[in-house]
Design a protein around this motif. Structure first.
Motif, PDB file in Angstrom:
ATOM      1  N   TRP A 404       0.818  -1.208   0.000  1.00 50.32           N
ATOM      2  CA  TRP A 404       0.000   0.000   0.000  1.00 50.32           C
ATOM      3  C   TRP A 404       0.855   1.262   0.000  1.00 50.32           C
ATOM      4  O   TRP A 404       0.585   2.206  -0.728  1.00 50.32           O
ATOM      5  CB  TRP A 404      -0.920  -0.002   1.233  1.00 50.32           C
ATOM      6  CG  TRP A 404      -1.766   1.226   1.346  1.00 50.32           C
ATOM      7  CD1 TRP A 404      -2.828   1.571   0.556  1.00 50.32           C
ATOM      8  CD2 TRP A 404      -1.625   2.282   2.303  1.00 50.32           C
ATOM      9  NE1 TRP A 404      -3.354   2.780   0.964  1.00 50.32           N
ATOM     10  CE2 TRP A 404      -2.640   3.236   2.030  1.00 50.32           C
ATOM     11  CE3 TRP A 404      -0.747   2.507   3.351  1.00 50.32           C
ATOM     12  CZ2 TRP A 404      -2.805   4.384   2.782  1.00 50.32           C
ATOM     13  CZ3 TRP A 404      -0.901   3.659   4.112  1.00 50.32           C
ATOM     14  CH2 TRP A 404      -1.912   4.585   3.820  1.00 50.32           C
ATOM     15  N   GLN A 405       1.915   1.300   0.823  1.00 50.02           N
ATOM     16  CA  GLN A 405       2.739   2.506   0.882  1.00 50.02           C
ATOM     17  C   GLN A 405       4.190   2.141   1.147  1.00 50.02           C
ATOM     18  O   GLN A 405       4.611   1.968   2.282  1.00 50.02           O
ATOM     19  CB  GLN A 405       2.242   3.472   1.968  1.00 50.02           C
ATOM     20  CG  GLN A 405       2.940   4.826   1.931  1.00 50.02           C
ATOM     21  CD  GLN A 405       2.224   5.869   2.775  1.00 50.02           C
ATOM     22  OE1 GLN A 405       1.010   5.859   2.869  1.00 50.02           O
ATOM     23  NE2 GLN A 405       2.991   6.764   3.382  1.00 50.02           N
ATOM     24  N   GLN A 425      -1.444   0.496   6.298  1.00 51.38           N
ATOM     25  CA  GLN A 425      -2.609   1.327   6.016  1.00 51.38           C
ATOM     26  C   GLN A 425      -3.414   1.582   7.284  1.00 51.38           C
ATOM     27  O   GLN A 425      -3.773   0.662   8.016  1.00 51.38           O
ATOM     28  CB  GLN A 425      -3.496   0.641   4.969  1.00 51.38           C
ATOM     29  CG  GLN A 425      -4.606   1.520   4.433  1.00 51.38           C
ATOM     30  CD  GLN A 425      -5.276   0.910   3.218  1.00 51.38           C
ATOM     31  OE1 GLN A 425      -4.973  -0.219   2.834  1.00 51.38           O
ATOM     32  NE2 GLN A 425      -6.175   1.644   2.595  1.00 51.38           N
TER      33      GLN A 425
END
Length: 461
Positions: A404-405, A425
């Motif tokens: 996600w990141q 997240q």
């Protein structure tokens, strides 16, 4: 300052018995490696270019000692077990090797170190064998020997020995793993190196951030700052004794320098403006950074000892995230001058600026590979942040992660592995991760607390 390791032999092809009969003074002399017949003929190797379909099976039994002795780091028998376990972990973590369970391997006697039982090892399933020894010397140092064998060909591929202070025994283990890795893959070593990063703790909206440093495997961890001021983007100097970073002292973001030997910190740029995103030049003479003046952010450089900054870019918008090429002749950076964050390359004096990223989304945090062949970056788009690589000319873009990141890449000294930080997240909690250029071998790096903004050091001297 960390101690130096004395390399005592590299790929020696003299009689094995002769090496083991040499005294400490002979080990302390570095020798030129003769030609390696096995290397010339190809021999056992790992194909890292085509990707790894199956890691190489390798055996790394506990390392014996010629004479049991107590040392400042523990007894030599215990150290032989621990060194073998560290070599095992290093090679396993590379994703290119499948070490056999060290605890299940037979005990190797000291004479067998240079005369392996190839009959046994040939039936064990191992393709390569790493053996060694630990010896206490009369002057308080340790000698660690490391030998690599091709099991099927029943030949010695490499040997190295190191004289170390007891406190540096882990480095000898990493050096042994580096020798094996380099010989079998043809890639440069990277295990004997360190990581500086931002250690984080606390709630999502009020994180305490401290500078921390550790070996690449997470050992020898220590905090450098106390968390009173937020710190970001630490970066090593080439000499590895200095770190440059940004800190919010009195709520003013400024670039600071931290000296590892003394623990002293100093302001690098004495200007009434926000300064951030620092990074050393390859020769250590300059620090590249961004400074925001009257709403416009450009790249500057300043002498590592301080002084008046020199402006390198002059475009509307934000120019930041600068990173030098290994030869110091070019700089890659990110800029939103065209309407969105993209990657640009220019000459070290600021001339010849050109855009190199043209994919979908935004590009940020570029960093040039130590080999000069790739630039790692964070790509933002499609609902996430991804780590990717691109050539300095702008071609061959490849996305390596899919979480996600993922952001903030930093290169291992050999230019094959990338470390970054991954934020979960919703929680705001970040951890350090690494991935190799295949995008297949991805793993979490252990840290005592959460971690972000890693920077990999060059190989230790």
């Amino acid at each position: 300052m960390r101690g130096r390791i004395v390399r005592v032999s590299t790929y020696l092809k003299t009689a094995a018995a002769s090496l083991l009969l040499l005294g400490t003074s002979a080990f302390a002399q570095e020798t030129q490696p003769p030609a390696d017949p096995a290397a010339e003929q190809g021999g056992l190797e790992v194909d890292v270019v085509g990707g790894i379909s199956a890691p190489m099976p390798i055996a790394i039994p506990h390392m014996p000692t010629p004479a049991f002795a107590n040392t400042a780091a523990g007894n030599t028998e215990m150290l032989g077990r621990q060194i073998a376990e560290i070599v095992t972990a290093d090679l396993r973590n590379s994703g290119l090797f499948r070490p056999m369970d060290t605890s299940a391997l037979p005990r190797v006697s000291y004479p067998q170190v240079t005369a392996p039982d190839f009959g046994f090892w040939g039936g064990s399933g191992a393709q390569a064998l790493v053996q060694g020894f630990v010896q206490a010397n009369g002057n308080g140092t340790l000698t660690v020997g490391c030998y690599l064998y091709d099991v099927l060909a029943q030949t010695e591929l490499a040997r190295q020995g190191f004289v170390v202070q007891p406190a540096q025994w882990r480095r000898a283990a990493h050096k042994c793993a580096d020798a094996v890795y380099a010989r079998l893959t043809g890639e440069g070593p990277y295990f004997d190196s360190r990581i500086v990063y931002v250690s984080e703790t606390g709630p999502k909206n009020r994180r305490t951030k401290r500078l921390a440093i550790m070996d690449q495997d997470g050992a020898n961890h220590r905090f450098l700052t106390n968390g009173q001021n937020v710190v970001l983007t630490p970066r090593f100097a080439p000499n590895q004794q200095t770190i440059v970073y940004m800190s919010y002292v009195n709520d003013q973001p400024r670039v600071y320098v931290y000296e590892l030997g003394s623990g002293q910190q100093r302001l690098l740029v004495n200007q009434p403006y926000m300064t951030f995103a620092p990074r050393f030049s390859p020769d250590g003479r300059w620090v590249l950074f961004s400074m925001s003046v009257n709403g416009n952010t450009d790249l500057y450089r300043v002498s590592a000892s301080g002084g008046a900054p020199q402006r390198l870019t002059n475009a509307p918008g934000i120019d930041t995230g600068g990173s030098y090429s290994p030869d110091g002749q070019q700089i890659v950076f990110e800029s939103d001058r065209g309407g969105s964050q993209q990657l640009y390359v220019m000459n070290a004096d600021g001339s010849g600026q050109r855009r190199i990223s043209f994919g979908g989304g935004q590009y940020a945090t570029p960093v040039w590979s130590p080999r000069g062949d790739n630039i790692a970056f964070t790509r933002i788009g499609g609902g996430g942040f991804r780590i990717g690589v691109i050539s300095p000319a702008g071609g061959g873009e490849k996305i390596l992660t899919e979480a996600w990141q993922d952001e903030g890449p930093t290169w291992a000294p050999n230019g094959r592995v990338i470390m970054f930080f991954r934020t979960a997240q919703g929680s705001g909690k970040a951890d350090l991760w690494s991935v190799d250029l295949t995008g297949v071998n991805e793993r979490r790096i252990p840290t005592p607390l959460d971690g972000s903004d890693p920077a990999w050091s060059p190989l230790l001297p």
